[in-house]
Scaffold this motif. Structure first.
Motif, mmCIF file in Angstrom:
data_model
loop_
_atom_site.group_PDB
_atom_site.id
_atom_site.type_symbol
_atom_site.label_atom_id
_atom_site.label_comp_id
_atom_site.label_asym_id
_atom_site.label_seq_id
_atom_site.Cartn_x
_atom_site.Cartn_y
_atom_site.Cartn_z
ATOM 1 N N TYR A 144 0.910 -1.231 -0.021
ATOM 2 C CA TYR A 144 0.084 0.059 0.155
ATOM 3 C C TYR A 144 0.976 1.112 -0.074
ATOM 4 C CZ TYR A 144 -3.944 -3.053 1.350
ATOM 5 O OH TYR A 144 -4.894 -3.859 1.557
ATOM 6 N N SER A 145 0.379 2.238 -0.419
ATOM 7 C CA SER A 145 0.852 3.646 -0.531
ATOM 8 C C SER A 145 0.511 4.265 0.524
ATOM 9 C CB SER A 145 0.587 4.549 -1.672
ATOM 10 O OG SER A 145 1.064 3.981 -2.960
ATOM 11 N N ASP A 146 1.465 4.751 1.562
ATOM 12 C CA ASP A 146 1.188 5.368 2.769
ATOM 13 C C ASP A 146 0.833 6.817 2.389
ATOM 14 O OD1 ASP A 146 1.443 3.248 4.316
ATOM 15 O OD2 ASP A 146 3.251 3.405 4.880
ATOM 16 N N ARG A 147 -0.134 7.516 2.758
ATOM 17 C CA ARG A 147 -0.414 8.807 2.610
ATOM 18 C C ARG A 147 -0.566 9.456 4.095
ATOM 19 N NH1 ARG A 147 -0.369 12.192 1.169
ATOM 20 N NH2 ARG A 147 -1.806 13.264 -0.199
ATOM 21 N N THR A 148 -0.123 10.655 4.196
ATOM 22 C CA THR A 148 -0.006 11.287 5.700
ATOM 23 C C THR A 148 -0.960 12.721 5.455
ATOM 24 O OG1 THR A 148 1.889 10.421 6.343
ATOM 25 C CG2 THR A 148 1.297 12.418 7.482
ATOM 26 N N HIS A 197 -2.118 8.814 9.126
ATOM 27 C CA HIS A 197 -1.426 7.937 7.938
ATOM 28 C C HIS A 197 -2.265 6.878 7.587
ATOM 29 C CE1 HIS A 197 2.005 9.817 9.880
ATOM 30 N NE2 HIS A 197 1.908 9.316 11.131
ATOM 31 N N SER A 206 -3.201 3.963 4.592
ATOM 32 C CA SER A 206 -2.618 3.275 3.314
ATOM 33 C C SER A 206 -3.548 3.044 2.217
ATOM 34 C CB SER A 206 -2.280 1.755 3.660
ATOM 35 O OG SER A 206 -1.287 1.874 4.890
ATOM 36 N N PRO A 209 -3.577 -0.050 -3.111
ATOM 37 C CA PRO A 209 -2.967 -1.321 -2.922
ATOM 38 C C PRO A 209 -2.262 -1.783 -4.404
ATOM 39 C CG PRO A 209 -5.200 -1.755 -2.913
ATOM 40 C CD PRO A 209 -4.969 -0.425 -2.931
ATOM 41 N N SER A 253 8.187 0.617 3.121
ATOM 42 C CA SER A 253 6.859 0.448 3.863
ATOM 43 C C SER A 253 7.080 -0.462 5.110
ATOM 44 C CB SER A 253 5.770 -0.563 3.131
ATOM 45 O OG SER A 253 4.846 -0.576 3.699
#
Length: 358
Positions: free
Chosen positions: A47-51, A280, A282, A285, A325
């Motif tokens: 998954y790409s983590d976005r904050t 944060h 995710s 996918p 990740s």
């Protein structure tokens, strides 16, 4: 003779080199295998983590205003004060409103007396009309006077209720137990209808709120597990859950509100309304080849891993890494699914080193 001497010299030199090489080979010790742990590379869902920047807010908060225009005469609270339900927060000058109330109450006394007198006459004429002792015009006239007196009384009572409501808004009280989170006016300021005067929050029930862009809100679902960082409270990456995802965004900013809640009571007790936070999440996918960070070997600007041959020898292979990740890192090139690599290589391992798989 010189030719023969050269042949003899060359022969002796070759014998010496061969003898020296044999001696060195015999002196080399047999390599002791290094015990290692081995993993098999495989694809996994990443998954790409976005904050998202966020803030700690009360789940029960109120921004209080008034419906009257007047001068603020008292503000007996400051930001951070604890208040109980019903405590006075703001007082607004009410002289003119009280004068109106006094005038209406005086008019009400007269209107009620007039109403009682008219009602008595109405009942008397109605009875006389029933006995054929009064004309229909007399009944019509008194009926009209009665309705006018009744309407006048009701209008004055409605006006008194309105003035009483206005008076109630000259004293702003706490709607529930909590703290004063913001104060928008001071003594001497002019209070105006609809403008906030003071805000009260319940610190025992908090939430973490953030705004998400229109392009990403479709990938975020209510109930999803997320993590939250609140540095001022000493919390970093603590588990949380999305409790709300707005289905209606701000038409100007194209931002959608999301809310997260912590589940640990001890962590919640550290929070204060207004703290800066980060949520944060995710998203996006996708399948990728990830390996533990501890398997990576760094040589200057190069990164690699030790793979293992069929006869248990170490082979250093350079790899190109992608996004990280957590404790995992993506391998873009240099390693394929199904290939084995050494997990946690030590300084004892060199190219060609014999390995013993634990």
């Amino acid at each position: 003779m010189k030719f023969k001497a050269g042949i003899v010299h060359t022969t002796l030199l070759m014998v010496f080199l061969i003898s020296g090489c044999s001696t060195d080979d015999a002196a080399l010790p047999e390599q002791e295998p290094v015990a290692v742990d081995v993993e098999t590379a495989g694809m996994s869902l990443a998954y790409s983590d976005r904050t998202f920047p966020a803030s700690v807010e009360s789940d029960n908060q109120a921004s209080l205003s008034t419906i009257v225009m007047g001068t603020v005469t008292a503000v007996p609270v400051t930001v951070g004060d604890e208040v109980k339900k019903g405590d006075i927060l703001i007082r607004i000058k009410d002289d003119q409103i009280r004068a109106q109330k006094s005038q209406i109450e005086a008019n009400l006394v007269q209107a009620r007396a007039n109403m009682e007198n008219t009602e008595t006459n109405y009942n008397r004429i109605k009875n006389l009309y029933a006995e054929d002792s009064a004309t229909s015009k007399e009944l019509d006239d008194i009926s009209t006077m009665y309705e006018i007196a009744k309407a006048n009384l009701e209008a004055l009572e409605a006006r008194l209720n309105e003035v009483n409501e206005m008076l109630a808004y000259t004293v702003i009280r706490a709607p529930f137990d909590g703290i004063v989170s913001r104060k928008f006016v001071s003594e001497g300021d002019m209070a105006a209808p609809g403008h906030p005067l003071v805000a009260v929050s319940d610190p025992s029930n908090v939430k973490i709120t953030a705004s998400v862009a229109e392009s990403e809100i479709g990938q975020i679902e209510e109930g999803s597990e997320v993590s939250v960082t609140i540095s001022s409270a000493g919390l970093a990456g603590v588990p949380a859950r999305l409790t709300a995802v707005s289905s209606a965004g701000d038409p100007m900013s194209r931002q959608y509100a999301i809310e997260a809640a912590l589940e640990d009571e001890e962590e919640i007790s550290r929070l204060k309304v207004g703290m800066f936070a980060e949520i944060h999440v995710s998203i996006n996918p996708s399948e990728a080849l990830y390996i533990p960070i501890q398997a990576v070997v760094e040589r200057g600007q190069l990164t690699g891993i030790y793979s293992i041959t069929d006869n248990n020898r170490a082979v250093l292979r350079w790899v190109r890494l992608g996004k990280r990740s957590g404790e995992q890192v993506e391998v873009l090139t240099g390693l394929k699914p199904g290939e084995k690599y050494v997990l946690g290589p030590t300084d004892l391992i060199r190219q060609g080193q014999a390995l013993r798989v634990r």
